[in-house]
Enzyme design. Sequence first.
Site, PDB file in Angstrom:
ATOM      1  N   THR A  85      14.553   8.886 -14.856  1.00 60.02           N
ATOM      2  CA  THR A  85      15.379   7.922 -15.414  1.00 60.02           C
ATOM      3  C   THR A  85      16.482   8.730 -16.873  1.00 60.02           C
ATOM      4  OG1 THR A  85      13.895   6.904 -16.924  1.00 60.02           O
ATOM      5  CG2 THR A  85      14.497   5.951 -14.828  1.00 60.02           C
ATOM      6  N   THR A 121      10.404   4.741 -16.309  1.00 59.34           N
ATOM      7  CA  THR A 121      10.552   4.230 -17.638  1.00 59.34           C
ATOM      8  C   THR A 121      12.021   3.751 -17.422  1.00 59.34           C
ATOM      9  OG1 THR A 121       9.101   5.492 -19.103  1.00 59.34           O
ATOM     10  CG2 THR A 121      10.912   4.366 -20.217  1.00 59.34           C
ATOM     11  N   GLU A 148       3.740   3.995 -17.194  1.00 58.23           N
ATOM     12  CA  GLU A 148       2.608   5.145 -17.100  1.00 58.23           C
ATOM     13  C   GLU A 148       2.700   5.483 -18.642  1.00 58.23           C
ATOM     14  OE1 GLU A 148       3.764   8.057 -18.518  1.00 58.23           O
ATOM     15  OE2 GLU A 148       5.931   7.822 -18.045  1.00 58.23           O
ATOM     16  N   LEU A 150       1.466   8.656 -20.027  1.00 57.26           N
ATOM     17  CA  LEU A 150       1.088   9.976 -19.867  1.00 57.26           C
ATOM     18  C   LEU A 150       1.458  10.736 -21.211  1.00 57.26           C
ATOM     19  CD1 LEU A 150       1.546  11.190 -16.274  1.00 57.26           C
ATOM     20  CD2 LEU A 150      -0.276   9.566 -17.219  1.00 57.26           C
ATOM     21  N   ASN A 212       6.989   4.076 -27.168  1.00 54.65           N
ATOM     22  CA  ASN A 212       7.585   5.411 -27.608  1.00 54.65           C
ATOM     23  C   ASN A 212       8.470   5.133 -28.935  1.00 54.65           C
ATOM     24  OD1 ASN A 212       6.518   6.783 -25.586  1.00 54.65           O
ATOM     25  ND2 ASN A 212       8.032   6.772 -24.340  1.00 54.65           N
ATOM     26  N   PHE A 253       0.259  11.228 -35.437  1.00 56.91           N
ATOM     27  CA  PHE A 253       1.778  11.534 -35.371  1.00 56.91           C
ATOM     28  C   PHE A 253       2.150  11.287 -36.871  1.00 56.91           C
ATOM     29  CE2 PHE A 253       0.587  10.430 -31.076  1.00 56.91           C
ATOM     30  CZ  PHE A 253       1.669  10.744 -30.289  1.00 56.91           C
ATOM     31  N   CYS A 264      10.791  12.529 -22.870  1.00 60.39           N
ATOM     32  CA  CYS A 264      10.551  10.757 -23.093  1.00 60.39           C
ATOM     33  C   CYS A 264      11.142  10.227 -24.167  1.00 60.39           C
ATOM     34  CB  CYS A 264       9.046  10.603 -23.030  1.00 60.39           C
ATOM     35  SG  CYS A 264       8.654  11.016 -21.332  1.00 60.39           S
TER      36      CYS A 264
END
EC number: 1.1.1.22
Length: 437
Positions: A85, A121, A148, A150, A212, A253, A264
């Site tokens: 996407t 997504t 997902e 991943l 995300n 992070f 992503c």
Amino acid sequence: MKISVIGCGYLGAVHAAAMVELGHEVVGIDVDAKKIAQLALGLPPFFEPGLPEILTSAMATGRLRFSTDISEVAGSRVHFVAVGTPQKPGSYAADLTYVDAAVQALLPHLGEGDLVVGKSTVPVGTATRLAGIIAASGTGATLAWNPEFLREGFAVKDTISPDRLVYGVAAGEPGEHATALLNEIYAVALAADTPLVITDFATAELVKVAANAFLATKISFINAMAEIAEVTGADVTQLADAIGYDNRIGRRFLGAGVGFGGGCLPKDIRAFTARAEELGRGDSVAFLKEVDAINLRRRQRAINLTVSALGGSVYNAKVAVLGLSFKPHSDDVRDSPALDVAVQLHGLGANVVATDPQGIENSRARHPQLTYSTDLEETLREADAVVLVTEWPEFRHLDPAWVGGLVKNKIVIDGRNSFDAATWRAAGWTYYGLGRP
């Protein structure tokens, strides 16, 4: 169970091989004949640790095959849609062309009780729309959404042993049927007490983009702190350590540097922003535009540091760029900060020589104007400056004395704050970090 996976890119190829590892029979479908030919030989079309091994193992069982012929899905009870996407050209919105095409291609081959499972997504609202299309087809099939989570570099583990499972299903009997089939597919993970969230379509769609968005925000937050550190003399790495001890925050992070990239986070937060605006709730996620802006600014900061370190101009200077992929253990250079830095330095007239353990070929396909080398020593030899932009272990563990014996000038720009500044400075280097004194 017999399963089909529509789309054999990064997500689909991993999912197909992993499903065989979990005991199922799988056919992978893709319109890209070259990709299918590679996979049929057991050769992944991209780099992902662990995938060659499980792909070879799966092929050896005889329970995995690949094809460009959509009719090969016949006999499968569950059909996973795992197509891309991408971001629409000239827009923040997600391009759903491939998702819609996959569902339309499946319709003639669906039967009573079959389940179409979205893995891609997508913007919230997509699953409800697709469920209506499937219902109107009269096939008797239903839809579920199973996002997902991943991580590139750990995708095999994340598929076989996920940290959670999310099912977005319809209400009533269709949802119960979908849940039963998914429970059968993920029986191994569920037996290992993997957390399971069974919810509606909209929530399942939002889970992935919200995750995300949160991760991107956390990365840009520490990079915003790096911007403050740079004008106050503070050290953002010590700041991150200190606040990371708070278990409400955590250290992961919070690595300041040139920011995030890949296929992503950048496109997902932009698509989330676009969808929120379509829903009349753009203000709710307006902060994501600043998250994106901070992220892009950090790339420019690394470039500016390099220019400054070389006296105000990089023209004709040899700059050794260490890293091209957006993160280590991947060959993915989509929206890669590392590749962006290399390209912009080249545009400023630098003689850029770039290296990466896996990302060179994908980088060359996108930017053939750069000079690439698979030889680290050649990359470093006679360099006027060294710029670290992807924290591969082989770069992070470089011996500053050894590197110093190769370069012309001992100038290093640590775009990932991966080096020990004191050690490099003790070896005679002029060290620049992002958000560090």
